[in-house]
Write a protein that holds these residues in place. Structure first.
Motif, PDB file in Angstrom:
ATOM      1  N   ARG A   1      47.786  10.122 -13.404  1.00 14.74           N
ATOM      2  CA  ARG A   1      48.510  10.312 -12.152  1.00 14.74           C
ATOM      3  C   ARG A   1      49.516  11.459 -12.240  1.00 14.74           C
ATOM      4  O   ARG A   1      49.868  12.041 -11.212  1.00 14.74           O
ATOM      5  N   ALA A   2      49.947  11.828 -13.434  1.00 15.86           N
ATOM      6  CA  ALA A   2      50.872  12.960 -13.573  1.00 15.86           C
ATOM      7  C   ALA A   2      50.155  14.293 -13.711  1.00 15.86           C
ATOM      8  O   ALA A   2      50.546  15.287 -13.095  1.00 15.86           O
ATOM      9  N   PHE A   3      49.098  14.305 -14.531  1.00 17.88           N
ATOM     10  CA  PHE A   3      48.469  15.580 -14.898  1.00 17.88           C
ATOM     11  C   PHE A   3      47.045  15.729 -14.375  1.00 17.88           C
ATOM     12  O   PHE A   3      46.468  16.810 -14.464  1.00 17.88           O
ATOM     13  N   GLY A   4      46.460  14.632 -13.876  1.00 13.61           N
ATOM     14  CA  GLY A   4      45.073  14.679 -13.435  1.00 13.61           C
ATOM     15  C   GLY A   4      44.081  14.628 -14.564  1.00 13.61           C
ATOM     16  O   GLY A   4      42.870  14.761 -14.336  1.00 13.61           O
TER      17      GLY A   4
ATOM     18  N   ARG B   1      55.986  24.431 -11.167  1.00 15.49           N
ATOM     19  CA  ARG B   1      54.835  23.760 -11.771  1.00 15.49           C
ATOM     20  C   ARG B   1      54.718  22.276 -11.436  1.00 15.49           C
ATOM     21  O   ARG B   1      53.811  21.612 -11.945  1.00 15.49           O
ATOM     22  N   THR B   2      55.601  21.736 -10.621  1.00 17.08           N
ATOM     23  CA  THR B   2      55.568  20.298 -10.355  1.00 17.08           C
ATOM     24  C   THR B   2      55.735  19.999  -8.873  1.00 17.08           C
ATOM     25  O   THR B   2      56.108  20.874  -8.082  1.00 17.08           O
ATOM     26  N   SER B   3      55.504  18.746  -8.522  1.00 11.41           N
ATOM     27  CA  SER B   3      55.807  18.258  -7.173  1.00 11.41           C
ATOM     28  C   SER B   3      56.402  16.859  -7.299  1.00 11.41           C
ATOM     29  O   SER B   3      56.166  16.149  -8.265  1.00 11.41           O
TER      30      SER B   3
ATOM     31  N   ARG C   1      52.675  15.978 -11.314  1.00 11.76           N
ATOM     32  CA  ARG C   1      53.283  15.130 -10.290  1.00 11.76           C
ATOM     33  C   ARG C   1      54.323  14.190 -10.903  1.00 11.76           C
ATOM     34  O   ARG C   1      54.007  13.402 -11.811  1.00 11.76           O
ATOM     35  N   PHE C   2      55.548  14.299 -10.417  1.00 13.69           N
ATOM     36  CA  PHE C   2      56.557  13.282 -10.721  1.00 13.69           C
ATOM     37  C   PHE C   2      56.177  11.993  -9.983  1.00 13.69           C
ATOM     38  O   PHE C   2      55.666  12.044  -8.858  1.00 13.69           O
ATOM     39  N   THR C   3      56.480  10.846 -10.602  1.00 19.93           N
ATOM     40  CA  THR C   3      56.188   9.552  -9.976  1.00 19.93           C
ATOM     41  C   THR C   3      57.426   8.672 -10.029  1.00 19.93           C
ATOM     42  O   THR C   3      57.889   8.316 -11.120  1.00 19.93           O
ATOM     43  N   PRO C   4      58.001   8.308  -8.882  1.00 21.51           N
ATOM     44  CA  PRO C   4      59.141   7.388  -8.906  1.00 21.51           C
ATOM     45  C   PRO C   4      58.711   6.015  -9.423  1.00 21.51           C
ATOM     46  O   PRO C   4      57.683   5.472  -8.998  1.00 21.51           O
ATOM     47  N   VAL C   5      59.469   5.468 -10.357  1.00 21.54           N
ATOM     48  CA  VAL C   5      59.186   4.134 -10.901  1.00 21.54           C
ATOM     49  C   VAL C   5      60.500   3.369 -11.012  1.00 21.54           C
ATOM     50  O   VAL C   5      61.574   3.963 -11.108  1.00 21.54           O
ATOM     51  N   GLU C   6      60.412   2.047 -11.007  1.00 21.20           N
ATOM     52  CA  GLU C   6      61.592   1.203 -11.116  1.00 21.20           C
ATOM     53  C   GLU C   6      61.435   0.218 -12.264  1.00 21.20           C
ATOM     54  O   GLU C   6      60.350  -0.337 -12.464  1.00 21.20           O
ATOM     55  N   HIS C   7      62.504   0.008 -12.980  1.00 18.01           N
ATOM     56  CA  HIS C   7      62.494  -0.985 -14.050  1.00 18.01           C
ATOM     57  C   HIS C   7      62.364  -2.386 -13.461  1.00 18.01           C
ATOM     58  O   HIS C   7      62.889  -2.680 -12.378  1.00 18.01           O
TER      59      HIS C   7
ATOM     60  N   LEU D   1      58.795  16.258 -17.815  1.00 19.45           N
ATOM     61  CA  LEU D   1      58.634  17.260 -16.751  1.00 19.45           C
ATOM     62  C   LEU D   1      59.977  17.852 -16.348  1.00 19.45           C
ATOM     63  O   LEU D   1      60.090  19.068 -16.118  1.00 19.45           O
ATOM     64  N   ALA D   2      61.010  17.031 -16.249  1.00 20.93           N
ATOM     65  CA  ALA D   2      62.331  17.551 -15.890  1.00 20.93           C
ATOM     66  C   ALA D   2      62.854  18.531 -16.932  1.00 20.93           C
ATOM     67  O   ALA D   2      63.576  19.478 -16.612  1.00 20.93           O
TER      68      ALA D   2
END
Length: 683
Positions: free
Chosen positions: A148-151, A242-244, A553-559, A311-312
Motif C-alpha cells: 500500500r505504500a510502494f505498490g 516523491r510522496t502523497s 503513499r503515506f497511510t494514516p494509522v491509529e494505535h 518517508l518523512a
C-alpha cells in the motif's frame, strides 16, 4: 537429475533463513563437509561466514535422523501403494464435498519451483481455492504495508551490502544477532537503534535501545513521527516530490505527543528524542522491521507507521538510505510470489484480477473460469479443518503447524478429524506423526532449485548428491500426486522454472529474464527482470515507486491495544521469538546434536522482580497459562526483559498453545507477539 562425482565441491546455499548464505558442500565417502562461500554478498563480506545452524546443516543429511520411506498409517509402504491411497481418498472426498473439500498448506522453505507447482496442483489438478502457507505467519503484514505504500513488496528493495554505508539503522522488532547472525557483519559501521521489549543480543550492540511494552510498537512509531515533525526533521523537498498523503498523516500524529506515548509504551521521552535526533542528523539511514513489529493484530498498521517515518525522513528510494523488511524463512519472499498464498497467482499477481487469471491460465492450458478464486488465509484455513464448513483433506508440504500455529493445542484434534492428512517432509515432525500418509522429501543438498532471498535476489541451489532410500524431491512428489489426478507433469527443476518464468512474465515479480545460467554466472539476479538482456533490479525505487503515479503513499494509522491485555486473572504479557541454535518449529534443528547441546529445551525468561514476586528461582519448572492452554518450561531470570513481560521461544511444542489467534484485518497475520498469561511454579 544427475549428481556430481564423489569428492566434488558443489556451490549451493544454506537451508535455513532468508539470508540464504552461500556455502560449498563436499561429499566424500559418506561424510559431508560444509564451508562458507566468499562470492555471495549476504555472507561473503569479510571472507565469508556461517552461523552455527549453517555449519551443522550437513548433520541431517546423514542417515538416522530423517524419513527414508513412505508411511501409510505409520507403517512402511511403497510409493505406489502410498500414492494410490492418496489418489483414491482424494477422489472420494472431492466427489462428496467438492473441490474445496481438499486443502493444501505449503511452506516458506520450498524452492520457487516447488512453491509454483504446489499452487498449480491446488488450482489445476485439485481445483481448490483452499491453499495457503506458513509464510502467512512470517512477513504478511510487512508485505501488505509495502504494497500500500510502494505498490510492490520486496523484503529489502536494495542489496544487503548497502547497509554497511549507513550512518544509522533502526531495527524495529528484529533480533538479527540470533535469527541471522551473518547479517550483523553488515551492521559494523552504522549506529544502531533497536526497538525490542527485551535486551536481546542485537539490542546489546545498539547505541540506543527502545524497550516498549509488547503490542505498543505502533504508538512508539507515531510518537517518533510526531517528534520528527515538531523538531523540523521532515525532508520537505522529498515529501513534495516523491510522496502523497503526508498532510493526512501529519494531522493524524498531532495528538501523539511524547508524554502520551511514554505512558502507553514505557519508553522515556528522552530516548525517543535521541532516536529522532540520530535519524534526522544522519546523511544515510535505514529503517528495518521484523517479526516483532509485524506479528500483531495491527501489524500492517505498525509497519505502515514505520514506513511513514521513513518517508518523512526521505529514505525510501534514496541512494544509501531506505526502508526494508527482514524476511525470516529461507524462501519467504519467493514462496509467496508464485502461488502458495490464498489470494495470489505466479508473478505476485492477484487471483481476482481478470487479466492475471487470463495470463496464468494460458500458461497452464486451462480456461480462466476454471481457476478458483481466493481462499482462506492460513489461520482461517487451519481453524476450519475437519469441520462441517471446512476441508476434509489436507496436503501439507514443509510445515509443522502443530508446533508453529497459534492456539496450537486445538489443531491436533482438528487434524485427527480429517478424512485424509498427507504430509511431505524431511523428518517425522509433530504434524507428520498425525498423518495418514507421510511422504519422505529430499533436502536442500539433494535437489536443484531456486530460492529468493530477503533482498529479492534469486539464487541457485545445486544438488550435491542423491537422496537416500526411497526419498523423492518435492517436485517428484507433486508430480506423483498430480498423476493420480490424471495430469502428466514434469519434475525437472529447470523445466518447471522455465514455466514459472512464463507465468510470472509481466507480473510484479517478473522472473522472465532469469535463467539458471544467469544466476550461476552472476551469483544471483534481482527481480523484476523482464528479459534476458535486462540487468535485474537491485534498487527498484530509485526513479519511481511501483504505484500508478510513481509516488509513495503515506497511510494514516491509529494505535489500538492488543487483542488481549493483562488483567487480574492473566496479569503478565507473553511474547515469543527465536534463539540462535534453533530454527522455526525446530523439527529439523532439534535433531542436530550440536544444536540440541547449545539449546536443549524451552524456557521462560522473566525479570528478577517478577520472579521474586512469584517465588520462582532460576531453573525452576514454571507453568504458563493463557486463555487457550498451558505450557511448562524452566525459568531463566534476567534483567534483560521488562518486569511486566515474559518470553518463550517457539521452537518447541508448547509456546504456541498460549498465543492468540487474533488476526490482522489486512494481512491475516495472527498475533503471536503478545497475549496475557499467568505463571506458577510447578511443585
Amino acid at each position: 537429475m544427475t549428481s556430481p562425482p564423489d569428492g566434488a565441491s558443489v556451490k549451493t546455499h544454506c537451508p535455513y533463513c532468508a539470508l540464504q548464505c552461500g556455502m560449498t558442500v563436499t561429499a566424500r565417502g559418506g561424510e559431508v563437509a560444509i564451508a562458507p562461500r566468499t562470492d555471495i554478498p549476504a555472507n561473503g563480506h569479510g571472507g565469508g561466514a556461517l552461523c552455527q545452524k549453517g555449519w551443522t546443516a550437513g548433520d541431517l543429511l546423514r542417515p538416522g535422523a530423517r524419513l527414508t520411506t513412505p508411511l501409510l498409517y505409520g507403517e512402511p509402504a511403497t510409493w505406489e501403494k502410498a500414492l494410490d491411497h492418496v489418489s483414491r481418498r482424494l477422489a472420494a472426498i472431492r466427489a462428496e464435498h467438492g473441490p474445496d473439500g481438499v486443502a493444501v498448506f505449503g511452506g516458506g522453505g520450498l524452492t520457487n519451483e516447488s512453491a509454483y507447482h504446489l499452487g498449480k496442483l491446488a488450482r489445476v489438478a485439485l481445483g481448490t481455492s483452499q491453499i495457503d502457507y506458513n509464510g502467512r505467519f512470517c512477513m504478511s503484514s510487512a508485505a501488505a504495508a509495502a504494497n500500500r505504500a510502494f505498490g510492490l513488496d520486496r523484503g529489502l528493495p536494495f542489496p544487503l551490502t548497502d547497509l554497511a554505508g549507513a550512518d544509522v539503522v533502526l531495527l524495529a522488532g528484529a533480533n538479527v544477532a540470533e535469527t541471522m547472525p551473518p547479517l550483523v557483519r553488515h551492521l559494523g559501521g552504522p549506529r544502531l537503534i533497536v526497538v525490542d521489549p527485551r535486551l536481546t543480543p542485537t539490542a546489546k550492540l545498539a547505541a540506543l535501545h527502545l524497550q516498549p511494552a509488547p503490542g505498543t510498537d505502533l504508538a512508539l512509531a507515531l510518537g517518533l513521527l510526531h517528534l520528527l515533525i515538531a523538531e523540523g526533521g521532515v525532508d520537505a523537498a522529498y515529501v513534495a516530490a516523491r510522496t502523497s498523503g503526508f498532510a493526512a498523516v501529519r494531522t493524524s500524529v498531532a495528538s501523539w505527543w511524547p508524554e502520551r506515548v511514554e505512558r502507553i509504551t514505557g519508553v522515556p521521552v528522552a530516548r525517543m528524542r535521541s532516536a529522532v535526533h540520530m535519524l534526522k542528523n544522519a546523511d544515510n539511514a535505514y529503517i528495518l522491521t521484523g517479526r516483532g513489529a509485524e506479528q500483531h493484530a495491527k501489524g500492517t498498521d505498525t509497519v505502515s507507521a514505520f514506513v511513514n517515518l521513513a518517508l518523512a525522513l526521505g529514505l525510501p528510494g534514496t541512494p544509501g538510505s531506505g526502508y526494508g523488511c527482514l524476511t525470516g524463512q529461507g524462501n519467504g519472499q519467493g514462496g509467496r510470489e508464485h502461488g502458495q498464498k490464498a489470494d495470489q497467482l505466479p508473478g505476485y499477481r492477484r487471483i481476482d484480477d481478470p487479466a492475471a487469471r487470463a495470463h496464468v491460465a494460458a500458461v497452464w492450458g486451462v480456461e480462466p473460469s476454471a481457476l478458483p478464486g481466493p481462499g482462506r488465509s492460513a489461520q482461517e484455513l487451519l481453524d476450519v479443518l475437519g469441520t462441517a464448513e471446512g476441508p476434509r483433506a489436507l496436503l501439507l508440504f514443509g510445515s509443522n503447524p502443530v508446533v508453529s500455529a497459534p492456539r496450537s493445542g486445538t489443531l491436533a484434534d482438528r487434524l485427527r478429524r480429517l478424512g485424509l492428512l498427507v504430509v511431505a517432509d524431511v523428518v517425522l515432525s509433530e504434524t507428520a506423526a498425525l498423518a495418514d500418509v507421510v511422504l519422505p522429501a529430499a533436502q536442500w543438498a539433494e535437489q536443484d532449485g531456486t530460492m529468493t532471498n530477503l533482498e529479492g535476489r534469486v539464487l541457485l541451489r545445486r544438488r550435491a548428491f542423491p537422496p537416500p532410500g526411497e526419498v523423492r524431491t518435492d517436485l517428484e512428489i507433486i508430480q506423483g500426486i498430480a498423476a493420480g489426478l490424471g495430469h502428466t507433469w514434469t519434475a525437472s527443476p529447470p523445466a518447471v522454472f522455465d514455466e514459472l518464468r512464463r507465468a510470472s512474465a509481466g507480473g510484479v515479480a517478473d522472473y522472465a529474464g532469469i535463467t539458471y545460467d544467469r544466476i550461476a554466472a552472476e551469483t544471483g539476479v534481482f527481480w523484476p527482470c523482464p528479459a534476458e538482456d535486462h540487468p535485474g533490479t537491485p534498487r527498484p525505487f530509485l526513479d519511481r515507486f511501483a504505484t500508478p503515479d510513481g509516488r509513495a503513499r503515506f497511510t494514516p494509522v491509529e494505535h489500538r491495544p492488543p487483542a488481549e491485555e493483562p488483567d487480574d486473572d492473566y496479569p503478565v504479557h507473553l511474547t515469543t521469538g527465536r534463539v540462535l541454535a534453533q530454527y522455526q518449529s525446530g523439527a529439523q534443528t532439534r535433531r542436530v546434536a550440536a544444536l540440541v547441546e547449545a539449546a536443549p529445551e524451552p524456557f521462560v525468561e522473566l525479570h528478577p522482580d517478577l520472579a521474586a514476586q512469584l517465588g520462582i528461582g532460576a531453573g525452576d519448572l514454571v507453568r504458563v497459562h493463557s486463555r487457550r492452554g498451558s505450557a511448562e518450561a524452566v525459568a531463566r531470570i534476567t534483567p534483560a526483559i521488562r518486569r511486566d513481560t515474559v518470553f518463550m521461544p517457539f521452537h518447541w511444542e508448547g509456546a504456541n498453545r498460549l498465543t492468540s489467534p487474533a488476526l490482522d484485518p489486512a494481512s491475516r497475520m495472527p498475533e503471536f507477539k503478545v497475549c496475557a498469561v499467568r505463571l506458577e511454579k510447578v511443585a
